[in-house]
Scaffold this motif. Structure first.
Motif, PDB file in Angstrom:
ATOM      1  N   ALA A 225      -8.192  -1.569  11.607  1.00 47.81           N
ATOM      2  CA  ALA A 225      -8.579  -1.974  10.257  1.00 47.81           C
ATOM      3  C   ALA A 225      -7.329  -2.375   9.488  1.00 47.81           C
ATOM      4  O   ALA A 225      -6.202  -2.173   9.950  1.00 47.81           O
ATOM      5  CB  ALA A 225      -9.289  -0.840   9.531  1.00 47.81           C
ATOM      6  N   VAL A 226      -7.554  -2.913   8.314  1.00 51.00           N
ATOM      7  CA  VAL A 226      -6.468  -3.067   7.350  1.00 51.00           C
ATOM      8  C   VAL A 226      -6.430  -1.792   6.515  1.00 51.00           C
ATOM      9  O   VAL A 226      -7.458  -1.390   5.955  1.00 51.00           O
ATOM     10  CB  VAL A 226      -6.665  -4.299   6.456  1.00 51.00           C
ATOM     11  N   TYR A 227      -5.277  -1.181   6.451  1.00 47.32           N
ATOM     12  CA  TYR A 227      -5.116   0.070   5.716  1.00 47.32           C
ATOM     13  C   TYR A 227      -4.460  -0.214   4.365  1.00 47.32           C
ATOM     14  O   TYR A 227      -3.428  -0.883   4.293  1.00 47.32           O
ATOM     15  CB  TYR A 227      -4.273   1.048   6.526  1.00 47.32           C
ATOM     16  N   TYR A 228      -5.080   0.317   3.321  1.00 45.69           N
ATOM     17  CA  TYR A 228      -4.613   0.096   1.967  1.00 45.69           C
ATOM     18  C   TYR A 228      -4.143   1.412   1.350  1.00 45.69           C
ATOM     19  O   TYR A 228      -4.837   2.441   1.431  1.00 45.69           O
ATOM     20  CB  TYR A 228      -5.732  -0.468   1.102  1.00 45.69           C
ATOM     21  N   CYS A 229      -3.013   1.330   0.712  1.00 44.11           N
ATOM     22  CA  CYS A 229      -2.496   2.456  -0.048  1.00 44.11           C
ATOM     23  C   CYS A 229      -3.102   2.427  -1.455  1.00 44.11           C
ATOM     24  O   CYS A 229      -3.300   1.341  -2.026  1.00 44.11           O
ATOM     25  CB  CYS A 229      -0.983   2.341  -0.122  1.00 44.11           C
ATOM     26  N   ASN A 230      -3.368   3.583  -1.982  1.00 42.81           N
ATOM     27  CA  ASN A 230      -4.003   3.683  -3.303  1.00 42.81           C
ATOM     28  C   ASN A 230      -3.394   4.835  -4.081  1.00 42.81           C
ATOM     29  O   ASN A 230      -3.016   5.854  -3.508  1.00 42.81           O
ATOM     30  CB  ASN A 230      -5.507   3.911  -3.128  1.00 42.81           C
ATOM     31  N   THR A 231      -3.297   4.664  -5.385  1.00 46.24           N
ATOM     32  CA  THR A 231      -2.938   5.777  -6.231  1.00 46.24           C
ATOM     33  C   THR A 231      -3.680   5.687  -7.553  1.00 46.24           C
ATOM     34  O   THR A 231      -3.983   4.589  -8.039  1.00 46.24           O
ATOM     35  CB  THR A 231      -1.419   5.849  -6.483  1.00 46.24           C
TER      36      THR A 231
END
Length: 120
Positions: free
Chosen positions: A90-96
């Motif tokens: 998958a495409v992994y996305y960082c989030n905050t």
């Protein structure tokens, strides 16, 4: 707040990868940091989250294989991925979720994403 992710790539099934995400920007307090992933044509899903106090939450599909951690001094969150499976591709996305120390308003911020491909 800007988020930049590192560490994606191609790995064989059973292998490991470590993702890193660095948050930049001043006058914000980073509360929850986490990783999501998305496969083309499907909804983005939560992989793992970690609070500023260190509490963690994982998707059932990655429990026991992935470990999230953070270095608050470096505004960095990590995702150690072990025993990778093709379905982790998958495409992994960082989030905050960051809160302005000036206005006390919070909002979600997203990185651009990094591709993780697990071959069988």
């Amino acid at each position: 707040v800007q988020l930049q992710a590192f560490g994606g790539g191609l790995v064989q099934a059973g292998g490991s990868l470590r993702l890193s995400c660095v948050a930049s920007g001043s006058l914000f307090r980073l509360n929850v940091m986490g990783w999501y992933r998305q496969v083309a044509g499907k909804q983005r899903e939560l992989v793992a989250q970690i609070t500023s106090g260190g509490s963690t939450n994982y998707a059932d599909s990655v429990k026991g294989r992935f470990t999230i951690s953070r270095d608050s001094a470096k505004n960095t969150v990590y995702l150690q991925m072990n025993s990778l499976k093709p379905e982790d591709t998958a495409v992994y996305y960082c989030n905050t979720y960051a809160v302005s120390v000036a206005t006390y308003k919070g909002m979600d911020y997203w990185g651009k994403g990094t591709q993780v491909t697990v071959s069988s």
